[in-house]
Design an enzyme around this catalytic site. Sequence first.
Site, PDB file in Angstrom:
ATOM      1  N   GLU A 239      -8.286  35.152   4.468  1.00 16.91           N
ATOM      2  CA  GLU A 239      -6.728  34.607   4.720  1.00 16.91           C
ATOM      3  C   GLU A 239      -5.685  35.903   4.878  1.00 16.91           C
ATOM      4  O   GLU A 239      -4.605  36.386   4.990  1.00 16.91           O
ATOM      5  CB  GLU A 239      -5.737  33.699   3.487  1.00 16.91           C
ATOM      6  CG  GLU A 239      -5.737  32.000   4.216  1.00 16.91           C
ATOM      7  CD  GLU A 239      -5.869  31.235   2.948  1.00 16.91           C
ATOM      8  OE1 GLU A 239      -5.689  29.554   3.021  1.00 16.91           O
ATOM      9  OE2 GLU A 239      -4.557  31.658   1.860  1.00 16.91           O
TER      10      GLU A 239
ATOM     11  N   GLU B  44     -13.180  30.007  -2.774  1.00 15.24           N
ATOM     12  CA  GLU B  44     -11.862  29.573  -3.453  1.00 15.24           C
ATOM     13  C   GLU B  44     -11.360  31.171  -2.879  1.00 15.24           C
ATOM     14  O   GLU B  44     -10.420  31.661  -1.624  1.00 15.24           O
ATOM     15  CB  GLU B  44     -11.013  29.583  -4.078  1.00 15.24           C
ATOM     16  CG  GLU B  44      -9.591  28.935  -4.029  1.00 15.24           C
ATOM     17  CD  GLU B  44      -8.807  28.595  -2.876  1.00 15.24           C
ATOM     18  OE1 GLU B  44      -9.419  27.308  -2.754  1.00 15.24           O
ATOM     19  OE2 GLU B  44      -8.132  28.989  -2.565  1.00 15.24           O
TER      20      GLU B  44
HETATM   21  N1  LIG Z   1      -0.778  34.108  12.335  1.00  9.53           N
HETATM   22  C1  LIG Z   1      -1.624  32.892  12.585  1.00  9.53           C
HETATM   23  N2  LIG Z   1      -2.534  32.603  13.933  1.00  9.53           N
HETATM   24  C2  LIG Z   1      -3.220  31.306  13.711  1.00  9.53           C
HETATM   25  N3  LIG Z   1      -2.544  30.140  13.382  1.00  9.53           N
HETATM   26  C3  LIG Z   1      -2.171  30.011  11.395  1.00  9.53           C
HETATM   27  C4  LIG Z   1      -1.849  31.887  11.682  1.00  9.53           C
HETATM   28  N4  LIG Z   1      -1.886  31.485  10.077  1.00  9.53           N
HETATM   29  C5  LIG Z   1      -1.922  30.124  10.466  1.00  9.53           C
HETATM   30  N5  LIG Z   1      -2.611  29.855  10.819  1.00  9.53           N
HETATM   31  C6  LIG Z   1      -3.107  28.426  10.853  1.00  9.53           C
HETATM   32  O1  LIG Z   1      -2.242  27.111   9.951  1.00  9.53           O
HETATM   33  C7  LIG Z   1      -3.571  27.236   8.773  1.00  9.53           C
HETATM   34  C8  LIG Z   1      -3.014  27.740   7.725  1.00  9.53           C
HETATM   35  O2  LIG Z   1      -2.435  28.930   6.817  1.00  9.53           O
HETATM   36  P1  LIG Z   1      -2.260  29.076   5.761  1.00  9.53           P
HETATM   37  O3  LIG Z   1      -2.497  30.627   6.118  1.00  9.53           O
HETATM   38  O4  LIG Z   1      -1.128  28.633   4.958  1.00  9.53           O
HETATM   39  O5  LIG Z   1      -3.684  28.711   4.688  1.00  9.53           O
HETATM   40  P2  LIG Z   1      -3.806  27.634   3.853  1.00  9.53           P
HETATM   41  O6  LIG Z   1      -4.931  27.352   3.573  1.00  9.53           O
HETATM   42  O7  LIG Z   1      -2.497  26.481   3.754  1.00  9.53           O
HETATM   43  O8  LIG Z   1      -2.991  28.733   2.290  1.00  9.53           O
HETATM   44  P3  LIG Z   1      -3.848  28.236   0.877  1.00  9.53           P
HETATM   45  O9  LIG Z   1      -4.929  28.463   0.720  1.00  9.53           O
HETATM   46  O10 LIG Z   1      -3.155  29.579   0.468  1.00  9.53           O
HETATM   47  O11 LIG Z   1      -2.880  26.841   0.440  1.00  9.53           O
HETATM   48  C9  LIG Z   1      -4.756  27.875   9.309  1.00  9.53           C
HETATM   49  O12 LIG Z   1      -5.450  27.631   9.133  1.00  9.53           O
HETATM   50  C10 LIG Z   1      -4.222  28.307  10.608  1.00  9.53           C
HETATM   51  O13 LIG Z   1      -5.067  26.917  10.970  1.00  9.53           O
END
Ligand SMILES: Nc1ncnc2c1ncn2[C@@H]1O[C@H](COP(=O)(O)OP(=O)(O)OP(=O)(O)O)[C@@H](O)[C@H]1O
Length: 131
Positions: free
Chosen positions: A80, A73
Amino acid sequence: MGSPDKQTSKNHRLCQAMRHSVHGIWMVVSQERNMRYHIAASVLVVIAGLWLGLLPWEWLWLFLAIFTVFSAEFMNTVAETFCDLMVGHRFDLNVKKIKDVSAGAVLIAALFAVVVGLIIFGPRLLALIGR
Ligand SMILES: Nc1ncnc2c1ncn2[C@@H]1O[C@H](COP(=O)(O)OP(=O)(O)OP(=O)(O)O)[C@@H](O)[C@H]1O
């Protein structure tokens, strides 16, 4: 925790390095909802372990599983944050790959923890139910 200091040079003292490390841990715990779920699940598992009187080698496997999930994590948060720093809200295929693979690593670690939990707690819980 207050606003971050503006230091960009290397840490010169151990206590300085420790302070920044603790700040890093606090950022993940306070900002990542999934991390709080991991902590809550770990606390429950440790309470269950104390209640059931686990053996030392069982505690070792349990803590290995817990800290593997925590580490995954933390690395997921690093990936991220770095991606967001690089592209902001712009869609990027490589960012998608990095974030999805990183989330996949957390999932694999969590599955490992579930398997360890089943092996350690499964027989005991079955015995309790079967009484
Ligand atoms: N800038 C970006 N370009 C392409 N895909 C993105 C981008 N940002 C997010 N994604 C897609 O959205 C998904 C979720 O992104 P996010 O950064 O919100 O991760 P998360 O796992 O939901 O976050 P957290 O761990 O904080 O809950 C990623 O797994 C990816 O597939």
